[in-house]
Design a protein around this motif. Structure first.
Motif, PDB file in Angstrom:
ATOM      1  N   VAL A  87      -6.342  -7.424  -0.925  1.00 39.10           N
ATOM      2  CA  VAL A  87      -5.005  -7.048  -1.374  1.00 39.10           C
ATOM      3  C   VAL A  87      -3.993  -7.732  -0.464  1.00 39.10           C
ATOM      4  CG1 VAL A  87      -3.396  -5.135  -1.713  1.00 39.10           C
ATOM      5  CG2 VAL A  87      -5.845  -4.834  -2.219  1.00 39.10           C
ATOM      6  N   ILE A 103      -3.895  -0.492   7.744  1.00 42.44           N
ATOM      7  CA  ILE A 103      -4.424  -1.503   6.843  1.00 42.44           C
ATOM      8  C   ILE A 103      -5.664  -2.096   7.493  1.00 42.44           C
ATOM      9  CG2 ILE A 103      -3.991  -3.683   5.648  1.00 42.44           C
ATOM     10  CD1 ILE A 103      -1.011  -3.067   5.761  1.00 42.44           C
ATOM     11  N   PRO A 345     -10.778   2.024   1.637  1.00 39.27           N
ATOM     12  CA  PRO A 345      -9.756   1.128   1.103  1.00 39.27           C
ATOM     13  C   PRO A 345     -10.269  -0.299   0.991  1.00 39.27           C
ATOM     14  CG  PRO A 345      -9.364   1.537   3.426  1.00 39.27           C
ATOM     15  CD  PRO A 345     -10.499   2.440   3.014  1.00 39.27           C
ATOM     16  N   LYS A 346      -9.683  -1.042   0.066  1.00 36.28           N
ATOM     17  CA  LYS A 346      -9.951  -2.475   0.008  1.00 36.28           C
ATOM     18  C   LYS A 346      -9.343  -3.136   1.238  1.00 36.28           C
ATOM     19  CE  LYS A 346      -9.575  -2.616  -5.062  1.00 36.28           C
ATOM     20  NZ  LYS A 346      -9.000  -1.247  -5.275  1.00 36.28           N
ATOM     21  N   GLU A 349      -5.402  -3.089   1.745  1.00 33.52           N
ATOM     22  CA  GLU A 349      -4.782  -1.958   1.058  1.00 33.52           C
ATOM     23  C   GLU A 349      -4.135  -1.015   2.072  1.00 33.52           C
ATOM     24  OE1 GLU A 349      -6.008   1.091  -2.567  1.00 33.52           O
ATOM     25  OE2 GLU A 349      -7.508  -0.175  -1.594  1.00 33.52           O
ATOM     26  N   GLN A 369       1.099   6.414  -3.728  1.00 32.94           N
ATOM     27  CA  GLN A 369      -0.196   5.887  -4.112  1.00 32.94           C
ATOM     28  C   GLN A 369      -1.290   6.872  -3.781  1.00 32.94           C
ATOM     29  OE1 GLN A 369      -1.318   2.639  -1.282  1.00 32.94           O
ATOM     30  NE2 GLN A 369       0.662   3.117  -0.429  1.00 32.94           N
ATOM     31  N   TRP A 381     -15.221  -0.575  -5.322  1.00 32.67           N
ATOM     32  CA  TRP A 381     -14.648  -1.920  -5.355  1.00 32.67           C
ATOM     33  C   TRP A 381     -15.629  -2.972  -4.872  1.00 32.67           C
ATOM     34  CZ3 TRP A 381     -14.596  -4.702  -0.893  1.00 32.67           C
ATOM     35  CH2 TRP A 381     -14.584  -4.027   0.324  1.00 32.67           C
TER      36      TRP A 381
END
Length: 383
Positions: A87, A103, A345-346, A349, A369, A381
């Protein structure tokens, strides 16, 4: 014979000069620094040690044979069959940070916004975890969530130890002029100084040292691992985990570590944590002292009293023989069995920390989100 010996001598000299002059191998502590390290209770007179016997590899004949066999046999799933998607971090994140958030950048590199400060944890943002990038495994994702050059000022960089997959020469050279403070364990400052970081912007810490800095509290806490860059440097610098806290949030960053009693000690003294960033990857029972199996990762998260666990040290490089996605599949399964919420999370992200207040295994709504928590296997994912 004379030509052979001359050629061999030139080759040996070339290798010696390469190891000596290549800055990627890091620096050497000064006599004054060594005298300071000798005062540490974790220094045994020659090197840093963990309180319990810790081996980087269990070198029994059976283990050596099985390791050779596994390397020869190979593994078709040791890397993803296609490059991982990431992302992209929008430029607005730099001008209008989304509150306290984190992140994941792949492997153990993380960008943490906490207490109004921007921190980078183990920012290995290079293409390969080796001092000679053409050699060694390449990063799974072809691009990072952002270009290092696009990153504005960084308030602090935290390093857990000096291995190449956590402390990257080229990344540090790109960050050194935009970072206010480097916070590292004992023995790491000599690398940074060789790479152009001014000594007054570096603070070195022993286990259990506490640092109050610009509204944040950092604690250098133990880990069960080892260190070293190049020949003769193993365990000459300390390795650690980190407690990072603001008045509103408390985060634990494990660095690299095998399982040990230090996790409970940290949890009792500094827990509970809103989020535990826990090593989960590059493991093998043959070096279980220094890297946890995923099931141990979950137990360590419980030991430190983490309300949520975000698995790191996977998803970027191949440094062990297991399937590339084995860490996340096993830690998610163990998290469900143990009641530990796992955030997945990706890469790139944004994970808002305020949404972690409700520890459930289903996605938790924030103002903008969802928390990327452990999904059903078919919707993951990484599939």
């Amino acid at each position: 014979m004379i030509i052979f010996l001359i050629t061999l001598g030139i080759l040996i000299l070339g290798i010696w000069l390469f190891l000596r002059l290549n800055p990627a191998f890091g620096g050497k502590p000064s006599p004054e620094q060594l005298r300071r390290y000798a005062q540490s209770p974790n220094w045994d007179g020659q090197k840093f040690v963990y309180p319990e016997p810790t081996r980087s590899f269990h070198a029994s004949p059976g283990n050596l044979f099985s390791l050779l066999r596994d390397y020869i046999r190979g593994n078709d799933r040791i890397r993803p069959t296609r490059p991982l998607l990431v992302v992209k971090v929008e430029p607005s994140v730099w001008t209008k940070p989304n509150g306290d958030s984190i992140i994941w950048l792949g492997h153990s590199a993380l960008l943490l916004h906490i207490g109004g400060k921007r921190l980078l944890l183990d920012p290995m943002l290079g293409p390969s975890p080796t001092p000679v990038p053409p050699f060694g495994g390449k990063r799974y994702a072809p691009e990072l969530p952002f270009a290092v050059e696009a990153l504005p000022r960084v308030d602090a960089v935290l390093i857990s130890h000096d291995h190449y997959d956590h402390l990257d020469y080229k990344t540090i050279t790109m960050l050194k002029d935009k970072t206010k403070r480097f916070i590292v364990p004992l023995g790491v400052s000599c690398h940074l100084e060789r790479w152009g970081v001014k000594p007054e912007r570096i603070s070195e810490h022993d286990w259990w040292d506490e640092l109050e800095w610009e509204g944040l509290k950092f604690v250098c806490t133990p880990a069960r691992h080892y260190s070293g860059r190049g020949r003769g440097k193993q365990d000459r610098s300390l390795w650690c985990s980190w407690v990072i806290s603001s008045p509103e949030q408390r985060v634990f960053f494990s660095g690299d570590s095998g399982y040990g009693p230090h996790f409970q000690q940290i949890g009792k003294k500094y827990g509970p944590f809103d989020l535990a960033l826990m090593e989960c990857g590059q493991y093998d029972v043959r070096w279980i002292d220094i890297h946890m199996l995923p099931e141990q990762t979950v137990q360590a998260g419980l030991d430190v009293q983490g309300q949520w666990l975000l698995p790191i040290h996977w998803g970027a490089f191949t440094l062990a023989l297991h399937d590339w996605d084995d860490p996340i599949r096993r830690v998610v399964a163990q998290g469900r069995m143990s009641g530990m919420p796992i955030a997945t999370p990706k890469i790139g992200e944004i994970l808002p920390l305020k949404a972690l207040a409700t520890p459930e295994l289903t996605p938790v709504k924030s103002t903008s989100q969802e928390i990327p928590s452990a999904p059903a296997e078919s919707n993951a994912w990484w599939n």
